[in-house]
Motif scaffolding. Structure first.
Motif, PDB file in Angstrom:
ATOM      1  N   SER A   8       6.418  -3.232  -1.409  1.00 49.19           N
ATOM      2  CA  SER A   8       5.735  -4.293  -0.716  1.00 49.19           C
ATOM      3  C   SER A   8       4.417  -3.933   0.093  1.00 49.19           C
ATOM      4  O   SER A   8       4.016  -3.015   0.442  1.00 49.19           O
ATOM      5  N   ARG A  10       3.566  -5.623   2.680  1.00 45.57           N
ATOM      6  CA  ARG A  10       3.622  -5.692   4.243  1.00 45.57           C
ATOM      7  C   ARG A  10       3.213  -4.235   4.843  1.00 45.57           C
ATOM      8  O   ARG A  10       3.742  -3.230   4.501  1.00 45.57           O
ATOM      9  N   TRP A  64      -3.607  -7.399  11.185  1.00 50.08           N
ATOM     10  CA  TRP A  64      -2.443  -7.580  10.023  1.00 50.08           C
ATOM     11  C   TRP A  64      -3.334  -7.714   8.678  1.00 50.08           C
ATOM     12  O   TRP A  64      -2.652  -6.860   7.681  1.00 50.08           O
ATOM     13  N   ALA A  68      -2.694  -4.603   5.895  1.00 50.21           N
ATOM     14  CA  ALA A  68      -2.238  -5.115   4.514  1.00 50.21           C
ATOM     15  C   ALA A  68      -3.238  -4.439   3.644  1.00 50.21           C
ATOM     16  O   ALA A  68      -2.926  -4.174   2.440  1.00 50.21           O
TER      17      ALA A  68
END
Length: 81
Positions: A8, A10, A64, A68
């Protein structure tokens, strides 16, 4: 490896929490300096407190996206060669 569901991109909460003060601070400084530039067009200059408040809000998405990006770099660095 981009289609691998086990990996992932994220970012984790620890990474976000570690980067948020820097993202919020950078957003506040940029917001303040942008208001100084726009004062040439007749707009008002933000107070430092308004810039800090705006930086706290704008720092969330900025952090964010940067976290990422860091996560993708980590995944890319850990790929077997």
């Amino acid at each position: 490896m981009a289609g691998d569901p086990a990996v992932s991109t994220r970012p984790g909460w620890k990474l976000l929490a570690g980067l948020y003060p820097f993202g919020a601070g950078a957003a506040a400084v940029n917001l303040f300096f942008a208001s100084l530039i726009f004062s040439w067009l007749g707009w008002r200059v933000l107070t430092p407190y308004e810039s800090i408040a705006g930086g706290l809000v704008l720092g969330i998405p900025a952090t964010w996206f940067f976290a990422a990006h860091i996560k993708r770099l980590i995944i890319n660095a850990e790929k077997p060669r």
